[in-house]
Design a protein around this motif. Structure first.
Motif, PDB file in Angstrom:
ATOM      1  N   ILE A 201       0.843  -1.200   0.000  1.00  0.00           N
ATOM      2  CA  ILE A 201       0.000   0.000   0.000  1.00  0.00           C
ATOM      3  C   ILE A 201       0.875   1.245   0.000  1.00  0.00           C
ATOM      4  O   ILE A 201       1.822   1.347   0.801  1.00  0.00           O
ATOM      5  N   ASN A 202       0.585   2.166  -0.899  1.00  0.00           N
ATOM      6  CA  ASN A 202       1.305   3.435  -0.968  1.00  0.00           C
ATOM      7  C   ASN A 202       0.504   4.464  -0.157  1.00  0.00           C
ATOM      8  O   ASN A 202      -0.565   4.906  -0.580  1.00  0.00           O
ATOM      9  N   ASP A 203       1.025   4.813   1.013  1.00  0.00           N
ATOM     10  CA  ASP A 203       0.252   5.646   1.952  1.00  0.00           C
ATOM     11  C   ASP A 203      -0.073   7.023   1.389  1.00  0.00           C
ATOM     12  O   ASP A 203      -1.136   7.580   1.647  1.00  0.00           O
ATOM     13  N   GLN A 204       0.884   7.558   0.628  1.00  0.00           N
ATOM     14  CA  GLN A 204       0.660   8.907   0.081  1.00  0.00           C
ATOM     15  C   GLN A 204      -0.501   8.894  -0.928  1.00  0.00           C
ATOM     16  O   GLN A 204      -1.388   9.747  -0.871  1.00  0.00           O
ATOM     17  N   LEU A 205      -0.490   7.889  -1.815  1.00  0.00           N
ATOM     18  CA  LEU A 205      -1.586   7.774  -2.791  1.00  0.00           C
ATOM     19  C   LEU A 205      -2.905   7.511  -2.068  1.00  0.00           C
ATOM     20  O   LEU A 205      -3.940   8.111  -2.395  1.00  0.00           O
ATOM     21  N   LEU A 206      -2.861   6.645  -1.069  1.00  0.00           N
ATOM     22  CA  LEU A 206      -4.089   6.295  -0.341  1.00  0.00           C
ATOM     23  C   LEU A 206      -4.710   7.533   0.299  1.00  0.00           C
ATOM     24  O   LEU A 206      -5.927   7.752   0.202  1.00  0.00           O
TER      25      LEU A 206
ATOM     26  N   LYS B 214     -25.665  11.139  -5.636  1.00  0.00           N
ATOM     27  CA  LYS B 214     -24.447  11.445  -6.382  1.00  0.00           C
ATOM     28  C   LYS B 214     -24.052  10.223  -7.195  1.00  0.00           C
ATOM     29  O   LYS B 214     -24.315   9.095  -6.794  1.00  0.00           O
ATOM     30  N   SER B 215     -23.431  10.464  -8.349  1.00  0.00           N
ATOM     31  CA  SER B 215     -23.024   9.334  -9.169  1.00  0.00           C
ATOM     32  C   SER B 215     -21.685   9.594  -9.830  1.00  0.00           C
ATOM     33  O   SER B 215     -21.261  10.742  -9.992  1.00  0.00           O
ATOM     34  N   LEU B 216     -21.022   8.507 -10.167  1.00  0.00           N
ATOM     35  CA  LEU B 216     -19.686   8.560 -10.754  1.00  0.00           C
ATOM     36  C   LEU B 216     -19.735   8.109 -12.205  1.00  0.00           C
ATOM     37  O   LEU B 216     -20.626   7.362 -12.585  1.00  0.00           O
ATOM     38  N   GLY B 217     -18.747   8.536 -12.977  1.00  0.00           N
ATOM     39  CA  GLY B 217     -18.656   8.084 -14.366  1.00  0.00           C
ATOM     40  C   GLY B 217     -17.187   7.970 -14.735  1.00  0.00           C
ATOM     41  O   GLY B 217     -16.310   8.388 -13.972  1.00  0.00           O
ATOM     42  N   ILE B 218     -16.938   7.414 -15.906  1.00  0.00           N
ATOM     43  CA  ILE B 218     -15.550   7.229 -16.353  1.00  0.00           C
ATOM     44  C   ILE B 218     -14.828   8.577 -16.460  1.00  0.00           C
ATOM     45  O   ILE B 218     -13.628   8.687 -16.194  1.00  0.00           O
ATOM     46  N   GLU B 219     -15.600   9.637 -16.825  1.00  0.00           N
ATOM     47  CA  GLU B 219     -14.972  10.962 -16.948  1.00  0.00           C
ATOM     48  C   GLU B 219     -14.357  11.376 -15.611  1.00  0.00           C
ATOM     49  O   GLU B 219     -13.263  11.938 -15.566  1.00  0.00           O
ATOM     50  N   TRP B 220     -15.057  11.095 -14.519  1.00  0.00           N
ATOM     51  CA  TRP B 220     -14.559  11.447 -13.178  1.00  0.00           C
ATOM     52  C   TRP B 220     -13.256  10.681 -12.883  1.00  0.00           C
ATOM     53  O   TRP B 220     -12.304  11.251 -12.330  1.00  0.00           O
ATOM     54  N   CYS B 221     -13.204   9.423 -13.276  1.00  0.00           N
ATOM     55  CA  CYS B 221     -11.986   8.619 -13.043  1.00  0.00           C
ATOM     56  C   CYS B 221     -10.827   9.183 -13.860  1.00  0.00           C
ATOM     57  O   CYS B 221      -9.693   9.275 -13.369  1.00  0.00           O
ATOM     58  N   ASN B 222     -11.107   9.545 -15.115  1.00  0.00           N
ATOM     59  CA  ASN B 222     -10.040  10.079 -15.962  1.00  0.00           C
ATOM     60  C   ASN B 222      -9.466  11.365 -15.389  1.00  0.00           C
ATOM     61  O   ASN B 222      -8.273  11.642 -15.524  1.00  0.00           O
ATOM     62  N   GLU B 223     -10.315  12.131 -14.737  1.00  0.00           N
ATOM     63  CA  GLU B 223      -9.863  13.406 -14.173  1.00  0.00           C
ATOM     64  C   GLU B 223      -9.201  13.256 -12.805  1.00  0.00           C
ATOM     65  O   GLU B 223      -8.218  13.904 -12.497  1.00  0.00           O
ATOM     66  N   ASN B 224      -9.770  12.356 -11.986  1.00  0.00           N
ATOM     67  CA  ASN B 224      -9.375  12.320 -10.572  1.00  0.00           C
ATOM     68  C   ASN B 224      -8.539  11.128 -10.143  1.00  0.00           C
ATOM     69  O   ASN B 224      -7.815  11.210  -9.154  1.00  0.00           O
ATOM     70  N   ILE B 225      -8.676  10.007 -10.835  1.00  0.00           N
ATOM     71  CA  ILE B 225      -7.994   8.792 -10.358  1.00  0.00           C
ATOM     72  C   ILE B 225      -6.727   8.512 -11.168  1.00  0.00           C
ATOM     73  O   ILE B 225      -5.613   8.510 -10.617  1.00  0.00           O
ATOM     74  N   PHE B 226      -6.886   8.305 -12.469  1.00  0.00           N
ATOM     75  CA  PHE B 226      -5.735   7.854 -13.260  1.00  0.00           C
ATOM     76  C   PHE B 226      -4.523   8.794 -13.195  1.00  0.00           C
ATOM     77  O   PHE B 226      -3.394   8.319 -13.098  1.00  0.00           O
ATOM     78  N   PRO B 227      -4.720  10.141 -13.187  1.00  0.00           N
ATOM     79  CA  PRO B 227      -3.527  10.997 -13.130  1.00  0.00           C
ATOM     80  C   PRO B 227      -2.702  10.819 -11.847  1.00  0.00           C
ATOM     81  O   PRO B 227      -1.506  11.059 -11.852  1.00  0.00           O
ATOM     82  N   SER B 228      -3.331  10.340 -10.765  1.00  0.00           N
ATOM     83  CA  SER B 228      -2.581  10.184  -9.509  1.00  0.00           C
ATOM     84  C   SER B 228      -1.777   8.887  -9.482  1.00  0.00           C
ATOM     85  O   SER B 228      -1.097   8.588  -8.503  1.00  0.00           O
ATOM     86  N   PHE B 229      -1.836   8.102 -10.564  1.00  0.00           N
ATOM     87  CA  PHE B 229      -1.170   6.796 -10.597  1.00  0.00           C
ATOM     88  C   PHE B 229       0.264   6.849 -11.136  1.00  0.00           C
ATOM     89  O   PHE B 229       0.896   5.814 -11.311  1.00  0.00           O
TER      90      PHE B 229
END
Ligand code: ATP
Ligand code: AH0
Length: 347
Positions: free
Chosen positions: A209-214, A229-244
């Motif tokens: 587990i990477n604590d900083q990413l978590l 509230k709901s999520l979509g792939i656009e939200w992941c592209n903006e918020n999740i994948f760039p932090s990887f």
């Protein structure tokens, strides 16, 4: 009175067409029994056609709507014949979602129900979402009506699909919302290992587990928003994948699996849920389930496989039955429309 329906569901992951044949009975409350269920994997041509559907011209889209309707009709007719099904009151077809923009008052699930009727000779209900969108709702989620009438013994019903969503009773109203992206992220991460999904979380288990990413993931604004509230792939592209960036793939899997478990258990604990029904493909991810169990006081109920895999198709079959009786099959408390209603076009 016993009524029998076939529910057809095409999920976001495009693995195949889920068909569920079930019977329903209303005494003082509704009950169900699944009689047969099967996933018909999409041949590559259909996966490609459906995945590409958002890029088509209007004429091509109309043609796909017809072709896919006949494809569904033929698939369900084969299912009926090979299982020698009898006394089918209705077919309820969700169709494949191409566009979903409730704020602009449209949503499109293709697969013309009239083509299904031509192929099978049976009454068909389709297009379950449009009416709700026209009535000011989000056209989703629709499954909470089934949670309310068929699974009321649970405090909440939680789905682990592409995204995780939950429906629960709050102040006597059934509310529903997305919690966190699940398989849409995990499946993407394991592609580098030549796999479609992280079977039982075996790969996540190997990472650190990477604590900083978590802590970055936990701090995302969405998790603090109130429902609906709901999520979509656009939200992941903006918020999740760039932090990887610059993190080992196995560590990403370990960290994101931990993140999913944290977000889900927080919702369970915050709402003091005592028993929660888990369904959707992610329920087979034993490592993820162990993690959630370790973080919650509530009982995580894992049902038999047929419910894990076919609950959505079952509930669409049930929505078809409700529609035939002109009974409410969409809850405005879940979708945000101005009142409860009975939705779906009768072919
Ligand atoms: N043994 C397993 N271990 C881990 N994950 C699994 C396992 N079996 C299935 N899955 C996951 O479940 C996914 C399929 O789940 P499901 O069919 O509920 O998705 P879906 O219908 O596309 O979701 P949605 O409800 O978002 O439309 C697979 O893509 C995979 O990620
Ligand atoms: C527009 C659309 O097809 N939405 C699906 C999708 O897949 C999961 C989630 O997003 C859910 O909101 C919905 O389906 C389920 C079956 C529902 O309406 O309850």
């Amino acid at each position: 009175m016993i009524l029998r329906a076939l529910g057809l569901m095409s999920g976001t992951s495009l693995d195949g067409l889920d068909i569920c044949f079930a019977q329903f009975e209303k005494q003082d409350h509704w009950s169900f029994q699944i009689l047969k269920a099967e996933t018909i994997p999409y041949p590559k041509i259909w996966k490609d056609r459906l995945r590409n559907s958002i890029h088509l011209s209007s004429e091509e889209l109309l043609e796909l709507n017809t072709d896919y309707g006949f494809y569904l009709g033929q698939a369900v007719q084969r299912f009926i014949e090979s299982n020698q099904l009898k006394n089918i009151d209705v077919i309820a077809s969700h169709g494949h979602t191409v566009f979903h923009q409730p704020q602009r008052k449209f949503t499109l699930q293709i697969g013309d129900g009239r083509a299904i009727k031509i192929e099978t000779g049976l009454p068909v209900i389709y297009d379950f979402r449009t009416q709700d969108v026209l009535m000011g709702g989000n056209g989703a989620p629709l499954v909470p009506i089934g949670d309310e009438l068929l699974f009321s013994q649970y405090d909440a019903c939680l789905n682990l699909g592409g995204f995780s969503n939950i429906s629960l009773k709050s102040n006597n109203k059934r509310i529903a919302f997305d919690i966190v992206p699940v398989n849409i992220i995990l499946n993407q991460l394991v592609q580098k290992f030549g796999k479609d999904y992280d079977e039982n979380g075996e790969l996540a288990k190997e990472g650190k587990i990477n604590d900083q990413l978590l802590s970055h993931l936990s701090s995302l604004h969405f998790y603090r928003l109130p429902h609906p509230k709901s999520l979509g792939i656009e939200w992941c592209n903006e918020n999740i994948f760039p932090s990887f960036q610059n993190i080992e793939d196995l560590d990403l899997l370990a960290t994101f699996t931990e993140h999913i478990a944290q977000q889900i258990s927080q919702v369970i604990n915050d709402n003091q849920l005592k028993n929660i029904l888990f369904t959707g493909g992610g329920t087979h991810n034993t490592y993820l389930i162990e993690k959630i169990k370790a973080k919650t006081k509530g009982e995580i109920v894992i049902p038999e496989k047929v419910i894990i895999d076919y609950k959505e198709a079952l509930i669409f079959a049930f929505m078809g039955i409700l529609r035939c009786n002109n009974e409410i099959n969409v809850l405005s408390s879940a979708t945000g429309s101005f009142k409860n209603h009975s939705s779906g076009i009768i072919a």
